[in-house]
Design an enzyme around this catalytic site. Sequence first.
Site, PDB file in Angstrom:
ATOM      1  N   SER A 135      14.922  41.857   5.003  1.00 20.59           N
ATOM      2  CA  SER A 135      15.589  41.113   3.781  1.00 20.59           C
ATOM      3  C   SER A 135      17.038  41.768   3.795  1.00 20.59           C
ATOM      4  O   SER A 135      17.252  42.964   3.513  1.00 20.59           O
ATOM      5  CB  SER A 135      14.747  41.730   2.606  1.00 20.59           C
ATOM      6  OG  SER A 135      15.401  40.964   1.351  1.00 20.59           O
ATOM      7  N   ASN A 166       1.393  32.345   6.789  1.00 20.65           N
ATOM      8  CA  ASN A 166       2.594  31.901   6.602  1.00 20.65           C
ATOM      9  C   ASN A 166       3.464  31.655   7.993  1.00 20.65           C
ATOM     10  O   ASN A 166       4.026  30.726   8.110  1.00 20.65           O
ATOM     11  CB  ASN A 166       3.371  33.027   5.687  1.00 20.65           C
ATOM     12  CG  ASN A 166       4.652  32.344   5.140  1.00 20.65           C
ATOM     13  OD1 ASN A 166       5.023  31.302   4.829  1.00 20.65           O
ATOM     14  ND2 ASN A 166       5.528  33.435   5.311  1.00 20.65           N
ATOM     15  N   SER A 210      19.700  34.239   6.519  1.00 16.46           N
ATOM     16  CA  SER A 210      19.961  33.042   5.959  1.00 16.46           C
ATOM     17  C   SER A 210      21.720  32.589   6.280  1.00 16.46           C
ATOM     18  O   SER A 210      21.936  31.431   6.462  1.00 16.46           O
ATOM     19  CB  SER A 210      19.781  33.040   4.363  1.00 16.46           C
ATOM     20  OG  SER A 210      18.345  33.209   4.313  1.00 16.46           O
ATOM     21  N   THR A 211      22.303  33.663   5.984  1.00 20.82           N
ATOM     22  CA  THR A 211      23.747  33.704   6.486  1.00 20.82           C
ATOM     23  C   THR A 211      24.004  33.107   8.051  1.00 20.82           C
ATOM     24  O   THR A 211      24.680  32.050   8.132  1.00 20.82           O
ATOM     25  CB  THR A 211      24.506  35.065   6.193  1.00 20.82           C
ATOM     26  OG1 THR A 211      23.960  35.430   4.864  1.00 20.82           O
ATOM     27  CG2 THR A 211      25.990  34.891   6.449  1.00 20.82           C
ATOM     28  N   GLY A 224      21.028  39.421   6.883  1.00 18.60           N
ATOM     29  CA  GLY A 224      22.050  38.321   7.258  1.00 18.60           C
ATOM     30  C   GLY A 224      21.207  37.037   7.691  1.00 18.60           C
ATOM     31  O   GLY A 224      22.102  36.143   8.484  1.00 18.60           O
ATOM     32  N   ARG A 227       0.379  36.658   5.182  1.00 18.91           N
ATOM     33  CA  ARG A 227       1.600  36.415   5.921  1.00 18.91           C
ATOM     34  C   ARG A 227       1.661  35.937   7.272  1.00 18.91           C
ATOM     35  O   ARG A 227       2.395  35.217   7.925  1.00 18.91           O
ATOM     36  CB  ARG A 227       2.311  37.940   5.923  1.00 18.91           C
ATOM     37  CG  ARG A 227       2.862  38.591   4.741  1.00 18.91           C
ATOM     38  CD  ARG A 227       3.414  40.292   5.019  1.00 18.91           C
ATOM     39  NE  ARG A 227       3.710  40.915   4.014  1.00 18.91           N
ATOM     40  CZ  ARG A 227       4.786  41.207   3.827  1.00 18.91           C
ATOM     41  NH1 ARG A 227       5.839  40.898   4.484  1.00 18.91           N
ATOM     42  NH2 ARG A 227       5.354  41.702   2.493  1.00 18.91           N
ATOM     43  N   GLY A 244      14.572  39.790  10.803  1.00 23.78           N
ATOM     44  CA  GLY A 244      15.304  40.843  10.601  1.00 23.78           C
ATOM     45  C   GLY A 244      14.642  41.353   8.911  1.00 23.78           C
ATOM     46  O   GLY A 244      14.130  40.432   8.274  1.00 23.78           O
ATOM     47  N   SER A 263       9.356  37.671   8.890  1.00 23.09           N
ATOM     48  CA  SER A 263       8.516  37.788  10.066  1.00 23.09           C
ATOM     49  C   SER A 263       8.475  39.169  10.701  1.00 23.09           C
ATOM     50  O   SER A 263       8.728  39.500  11.758  1.00 23.09           O
ATOM     51  CB  SER A 263       8.817  36.832  11.118  1.00 23.09           C
ATOM     52  OG  SER A 263      10.088  36.781  11.397  1.00 23.09           O
ATOM     53  N   ARG A 321       7.790  28.406   1.118  1.00 21.84           N
ATOM     54  CA  ARG A 321       6.956  28.956   0.050  1.00 21.84           C
ATOM     55  C   ARG A 321       6.655  28.049  -1.240  1.00 21.84           C
ATOM     56  O   ARG A 321       6.038  28.334  -2.148  1.00 21.84           O
ATOM     57  CB  ARG A 321       7.247  30.655  -0.240  1.00 21.84           C
ATOM     58  CG  ARG A 321       6.328  31.535   0.972  1.00 21.84           C
ATOM     59  CD  ARG A 321       6.708  32.772   0.523  1.00 21.84           C
ATOM     60  NE  ARG A 321       6.275  33.851   1.657  1.00 21.84           N
ATOM     61  CZ  ARG A 321       4.906  34.066   1.825  1.00 21.84           C
ATOM     62  NH1 ARG A 321       4.065  33.652   0.737  1.00 21.84           N
ATOM     63  NH2 ARG A 321       4.493  34.935   2.756  1.00 21.84           N
TER      64      ARG A 321
END
Lengths: 207, 207
Positions: B39, B87, B44-45, B42, B84, B37, B111, B70
């Site tokens: 930046s 990565n 990381s939340t 949510g 990317r 999704g 992603s 990174r």
Amino acid sequence: MSTVSNSTNIFWQDCQVGRPERQKLLNQKGCVVWITGLSGSGKSTLACSLSRELYTRGKLSYVLDGDNLRHGLNKDLGFLPEDRTENIRRTGEVAKLFADAGLICVASLISPYRRDRDNCRAMLPDANFIEVYMNMPLQLCEARDPKGLYKLARAGKIKGFTGIDDPYEPPINCEIEIKHDDGVCPTPTVMAGQVVTYLEKKGFLEH
Amino acid sequence: MSTVSNSTNIFWQDCQVGRPERQKLLNQKGCVVWITGLSGSGKSTLACSLSRELYTRGKLSYVLDGDNLRHGLNKDLGFLPEDRTENIRRTGEVAKLFADAGLICVASLISPYRRDRDNCRAMLPDANFIEVYMNMPLQLCEARDPKGLYKLARAGKIKGFTGIDDPYEPPINCEIEIKHDDGVCPTPTVMAGQVVTYLEKKGFLEH
């Protein structure tokens, strides 16, 4: 908040479930057991035996095998010196993640250059990097030649083969040394026992 | 015995302790929960909340955070399209290893490109890749702007920022979609609950 060399705008994310919680769940401490030595010196044999022995004690380990990683994460790398270095660097970074996850990560790679191994050691708190040196004479490894690679190297069909036409730099201060006894190797169980005893003594098998 | 593209003489090593044994030890099944999704959407939340919820149930998870990687494994990569892609590829390969180790691996990365995510999906048995799409409108993410990055992107100080001057390609058939309700986001607990319910239903929380 921090930035890194190649990319600004990268923020470090912290989670409430961290290494201590995972170690508690697993009742062990995460670490990296780094097995280094010539091809045919018994690295994979020790890695397998060690993971079996840890499993019977209810401990979670994971083996990072150099050859296996070259099928996946490191499949873009060859055997030039810079490729070997990058191969080791990535393996070290992944091993670090596994240790952070709470696992006993067993890395099994020739990893011939001292500097590359020391760079991996430097990624971790010192006591969490346990270097195991398979100290077996070249003649023994070559006599075994389980993959037929020494034969190819001697015939000049493989270039830059460790021990033949590329150097192996033994560790100077490794935590564990697996030795032969007059050309006779310890059994897999004995080798694994040597590592397990070390892990136990250092408190890695409890949280 | 097998060979790979970039390097011949690579042999696959098998161990007697495998994924089934590790899953039995952990009483869970290894898998990858891939959160994608914008930046500020949510990711990381959710990753944190999910790992906490799983921990309270005695389940072992590990979060692979795009930004954190990174700093280490992917610190040689920038933000060009090929960087990317690499990565994401490396993250997918590492996530696969964690799933193989028996963990519920939670990968949290923007992603943005569908092809890159699908390549990661293809690395794993299909049911073991669980794509979670944070379906939050750009305006909402930009209003949050927790890292101040949208502001920089709008000011032209960051180039190629996803959602501003680089595309985000939403999943077509993801396993889980996290939706807002008229601009109001679900709480972290509700989001995590949605994923845990899915994992439970599919049998990942037992071995």
